[in-house]
Design a protein around this motif. Structure first.
Motif: not given
Length: 418
Positions: A275-304
């Motif tokens: 649900g974390q990414l959903a919260k981020v991109f829902t907020a951006l969509a509500a502000a009518q901000i289009d997002v293009d390329i998305i890249v996620q790194s690996g997870v370290l100690n439970g954080l990405a």
């Protein structure tokens, strides 16, 4: 007899002489037996001049409604003057604003979408033998509020109108005489394409090719409108944009596009849970901000960490939105980066040809540049790189994919507006 929609951009009607030349071309077409519905943009730099006026009035951002009231006047000047020029040639003509032409939109100022077109007045005027001139870029809500369609709005008006009146063709007149393999102002030996598919053109338009707006291509694809892109400065054959196009022998990449309106935003230290990414991109969509390329790194100690691109013009607003949800999402910090560009290759043949993307990476690497982000689909590959050597990259890619020609591309004037 055919029914044509003809769209002329800002540089095509940029001064009285060009306006008269366009009028002559329209009358010539009408007298050859075709019915003409013409969509026109504001003259030359009119829209920019109007925006500059608002900055002289106040340092505060103006209300979006009043901006629409102001900016629609540019197209109204164009349609009136063009109608006068056509009338002076002895041809009956009538001009309409977007709302007079039956163009209805959603209630969003600045970048409204068309919801309905009721073209009765257009049909009535055509039956009376008139050329019909329609102001592009504008419409009206069901409540009678004036709206604008945003960047590329006149292209969108033209194609949507062509679909509504079932025109035989929608001709987009611009300062180049067709769709080229890349911007002919950057690569003088760019290849003119006799035809291109809706999907390829949509990718190129979305990736920064300014000759057609993505929404216009979407309309054309959805309603099977034949688009022809051609020059207002000569009578050369243009480029047909349609459902299927013949492949040129040996040409896998059809076009190279670039977008300078790019910023990279990184969110660091995000907890790896649903649900974390959903919260981020829902907020951006509500502000009518289009997002293009998305890249996620690996997870370290439970954080990405993850990064994405937005339009450079949306960067500050996107950062503010993310800072506003930092406590809810729980990330460590948000950073941003400018001075980037996105360069892309597009071609329907890429899906069945191995090594196309690898060649792109190799060319960029040989120029000593790093690739910050990559995005791919069946018919395109995009790389985000530093902005300093963009033209050199485009030229190198154009040569590497065998797109150079012996002829110099035709460019008739400054880049079109809307």
């Amino acid at each position: 007899m055919s029914l044509k929609v003809m769209k002329f951009g800002g540089s095509s009607v940029g001064d009285p002489e060009r306006m008269k030349r366009v009028a002559s071309r329209i009358v010539e077409t009408q007298r050859a037996g075709d019915q003409c519905v013409v969509v026109v943009s504001a003259m030359g730099d009119t829209t920019d001049d109007l925006i500059d006026l608002t900055k002289q009035i106040s340092d505060v951002a103006p209300p979006a409604r009043e901006m629409d009231m102001l900016l629609t006047t540019g197209e109204q000047v164009s349609v009136a003057l063009l109608s006068m020029a056509i009338h002076s040639l002895g041809q009956s003509v009538v001009s309409y604003t977007g709302w007079q032409a039956g163009m209805y939109t959603e209630a969003v100022h600045g970048k409204a979408r068309i919801t309905d077109i009721q073209p009765k007045r257009i049909f009535d005027a055509l039956e009376q033998g008139n050329v019909v001139i329609v102001a592009g870029f504008q419409g009206m809500t069901e409540d009678g509020e004036i709206t604008t369609l945003g960047r590329g709005g006149s292209d969108t008006t033209a194609v949507a109108l062509a679909a509504a009146i079932k025109a035989d063709v929608c001709e987009i007149f611009t300062d180049v005489d067709g769709i080229y393999s890349t911007d002919p102002r950057v690569v003088k030996c760019a290849r003119k394409l006799p035809e291109i598919t809706y999907d390829e053109m949509l990718e190129l338009a979305n990736l920064g090719a300014a000759v057609l707006h993505p929404r216009a291509v979407e309309y054309a694809k959805n309603y099977n409108v034949l688009l022809v892109v051609r020059s207002s400065f000569n009578h050369n054959a243009g480029t047909n944009v349609k459902e299927e196009a013949a492949m040129e022998q040996g040409i896998v990449v059809r076009g190279i596009a670039s977008d300078k309106n790019v910023a990279r935003i990184s969110i660091l230290g995000v907890a790896e849970k649903p649900g974390q990414l959903a919260k981020v991109f829902t907020a951006l969509a509500a502000a009518q901000i289009d997002v293009d390329i998305i890249v996620q790194s690996g997870v370290l100690n439970g954080l990405a960490d993850f990064s994405f691109t937005v339009a450079l013009s949306d960067k500050e607003r996107a950062v503010r939105v993310l800072e506003g949800i930092q406590s809810e999402v729980g990330f460590r910090e948000v950073t941003s980066q400018e001075n980037l560009v996105k360069v892309s290759i597009v071609g329907a043949g890429m899906v069945s040809t191995p090594g196309v993307a690898a060649k792109m990476f190799e060319v960029i690497s040989e120029l000593g540049l790093s690739i910050n982000m990559v995005s791919t689909s069946e018919i395109k590959t995009s790389c985000v790189i530093d902005s300093g050597r963009l033209n050199e990259v485009i030229q190198a890619l154009h040569t590497a994919y065998g797109l150079d020609t012996d002829q110099q591309a035709f460019v008739g004037g400054p880049a079109e507006r809307r």
